[in-house]
Design a protein around this motif. Structure first.
Motif, short mmCIF file in Angstrom:
data_model
loop_
_atom_site.label_atom_id
_atom_site.label_comp_id
_atom_site.label_asym_id
_atom_site.label_seq_id
_atom_site.Cartn_x
_atom_site.Cartn_y
_atom_site.Cartn_z
N ARG A 135 1.39 -19.72 32.02
CA ARG A 135 0.79 -21.01 31.88
C ARG A 135 0.79 -21.66 33.57
O ARG A 135 0.00 -22.32 33.75
CB ARG A 135 1.80 -22.02 31.18
CG ARG A 135 1.42 -23.34 30.97
CD ARG A 135 0.09 -23.35 30.20
NE ARG A 135 -0.73 -24.75 29.93
CZ ARG A 135 -1.81 -25.03 30.83
NH1 ARG A 135 -2.24 -24.28 31.83
NH2 ARG A 135 -2.05 -26.23 30.74
N SER A 136 1.66 -21.33 34.29
CA SER A 136 1.62 -21.82 35.54
C SER A 136 0.75 -21.25 36.57
O SER A 136 -0.23 -21.74 37.20
CB SER A 136 3.30 -21.55 36.40
OG SER A 136 4.18 -22.11 35.89
N GLU B 4 -2.19 -20.49 35.12
CA GLU B 4 -3.26 -21.21 34.49
C GLU B 4 -3.56 -22.45 35.20
O GLU B 4 -4.61 -22.83 35.43
CB GLU B 4 -3.32 -21.37 33.09
CG GLU B 4 -3.41 -19.93 32.27
CD GLU B 4 -3.04 -20.08 30.76
OE1 GLU B 4 -2.64 -21.46 30.41
OE2 GLU B 4 -3.21 -19.26 29.88
N LEU B 5 -2.40 -23.11 35.49
CA LEU B 5 -2.80 -24.39 36.05
C LEU B 5 -3.05 -24.50 37.58
O LEU B 5 -4.06 -25.25 38.01
CB LEU B 5 -1.21 -25.15 36.16
CG LEU B 5 -0.24 -25.42 34.86
CD1 LEU B 5 0.90 -25.91 35.30
CD2 LEU B 5 -1.28 -26.74 34.39
N HIS C 156 -5.34 -22.17 38.42
CA HIS C 156 -7.01 -21.68 37.88
C HIS C 156 -7.68 -23.37 37.63
O HIS C 156 -8.82 -23.37 37.87
CB HIS C 156 -7.00 -20.77 37.00
CG HIS C 156 -6.76 -19.28 37.53
ND1 HIS C 156 -7.52 -18.82 38.67
CD2 HIS C 156 -5.89 -18.44 37.21
CE1 HIS C 156 -7.00 -17.57 38.83
NE2 HIS C 156 -5.86 -17.23 38.19
N GLU C 157 -6.70 -23.90 36.99
CA GLU C 157 -7.40 -25.20 36.44
C GLU C 157 -7.52 -26.43 37.37
O GLU C 157 -8.01 -27.54 37.15
CB GLU C 157 -6.50 -25.69 35.19
CG GLU C 157 -6.86 -24.83 33.86
CD GLU C 157 -5.55 -25.28 32.97
OE1 GLU C 157 -5.33 -24.50 32.02
OE2 GLU C 157 -4.68 -26.12 33.14
N GLY C 158 -6.92 -26.27 38.70
CA GLY C 158 -6.84 -26.91 39.52
C GLY C 158 -5.89 -28.18 39.49
O GLY C 158 -6.07 -29.16 40.05
N ASN C 159 -4.98 -27.76 38.50
CA ASN C 159 -3.83 -28.81 38.27
C ASN C 159 -2.58 -28.43 39.19
O ASN C 159 -1.71 -29.40 38.86
CB ASN C 159 -3.57 -28.85 36.76
CG ASN C 159 -4.73 -29.65 36.03
OD1 ASN C 159 -5.54 -30.46 36.56
ND2 ASN C 159 -5.16 -28.96 35.03
N GLY D 16 -7.23 -12.74 35.98
CA GLY D 16 -6.60 -13.77 35.81
C GLY D 16 -5.25 -14.37 36.66
O GLY D 16 -4.59 -15.38 36.36
#
Length: 311
Positions: free
Chosen positions: A88-89, A91-92, A94-97, A120
């Protein structure tokens, strides 16, 4: 690493806190122990980063309560177990968060498995490598050591990126140009000692612009890298010897042992990050104090801001 800080990295923390623009948003992976949580809270209070806690919220809250820490003001994202928190980290990012990652209470290989995925993950065209930043009374300035935590037995191509990543890290904390010593057991190029051949090749790669931003010399034995007296005694002519900023070691055992010897026998304090991914990764030991985690956060913040300035 277990040393107390004693203000050895105050300069680095002040530099990170004074960076212009928004603070670094850091996804802290599976922080279910007091040290991980306190390191994140201390960095937030110092103005170095904005932590995002990723893990099982019930366990994080229980750990915070047990340690007397207040994490209610921090963003918390549910992930049921450590591997899921690592995924999940990433993913954050990649999401720009999130702008960086920080290891919490999980094994390094579990975290890195998500980071190095070809699909990924956070790979770039560089080899990822770890950089220790040490401060010790036994040396007159900060000292960077690489790679003592990630690359086990690097080949020449990997050593090129290990060296470049360390140079970039040094430049990010205003060591410019850094003096880079490629370590071996001798200062002579000896065909029966492979690390001396790699050292000679790395120096030529620097001459040809394949490694940029630093002054590179080697092979150098450890004493010749850091001791002007040894340099004078042996009559060595070198732009690096006796005054190195960066020590590039032949393999992970040498780097790990060297850093821990400086810690446990010479009273050093240590920070540590991984470079070569798309974002900095704060890679601390489970035995690190909260103070050393704070210094690692400051190191990552300085590198992240420097990288933005270069882009």
């Amino acid at each position: 690493m277990t040393s107390d800080m004693d203000g050895k990295f105050d300069w680095l923390i002040a530099k990170a806190a004074a960076q212009p623009g928004p603070t670094l948003r850091v996804a802290v992976i599976h922080p279910v122990d007091a040290s991980s949580l306190k390191g994140a809270l201390d960095a937030a209070q110092a103005g170095i980063m904005t932590p995002i806690l990723v893990g099982p919220i019930a366990k994080m809250s229980a750990a915070a309560e047990l340690a007397g820490l207040d994490i209610s003001g921090l963003v918390q994202i549910e992930a049921p177990y450590s591997h899921a928190a690592a995924a999940r980290s990433v993913e954050l990012i990649h999401e720009g968060n999130a702008d960086a990652l920080m290891k919490g209470a999980l094994h390094t290989n579990e975290m890195m498995a998500e980071i190095v995925k070809r699909a990924g993950g956070l790979r770039t065209d560089r080899r990822m490598s770890h950089v220790f930043l040490l401060s010790t009374a036994g040396y007159h300035k900060p000292l960077l050591i690489s790679d003592g935590a990630l690359n086990i037995s690097p080949d020449l191509t990997s050593k090129r990126w290990i060296t470049q990543n360390a140079i970039d890290a040094a430049c990010a904390i205003d060591i410019d140009p850094p003096k880079v010593a490629i370590l071996s057991a001798t200062e002579e190029v000896d065909p029966i000692i492979p690390s001396t051949l790699d050292a000679a090749a790395l120096c030529k790669m620097a001459d040809r612009g394949q490694i940029k931003g630093g002054v590179v010399d080697g092979p150098l034995a450890f004493d010749l890298a850091v001791s002007p007296e040894s340099v004078a005694t042996k009559g060595l002519k070198s732009p690096v010897a006796g005054d190195a900023d960066i020590l590039i070691v032949p393999a992970i055992e040498a780097g790990n042992m060297l850093a821990k010897q400086l810690d446990y026998l010479a009273g050093a304090s240590a920070a540590g990050i991984v470079l070569g991914a798309s974002v900095p990764i704060i890679l601390t030991s489970r035995a690190d104090s909260a103070e050393e985690r704070l210094a690692s956060c400051a190191f990552a913040s300085a590198v992240a801001h420097w990288q933005r300035d270069q882009s």
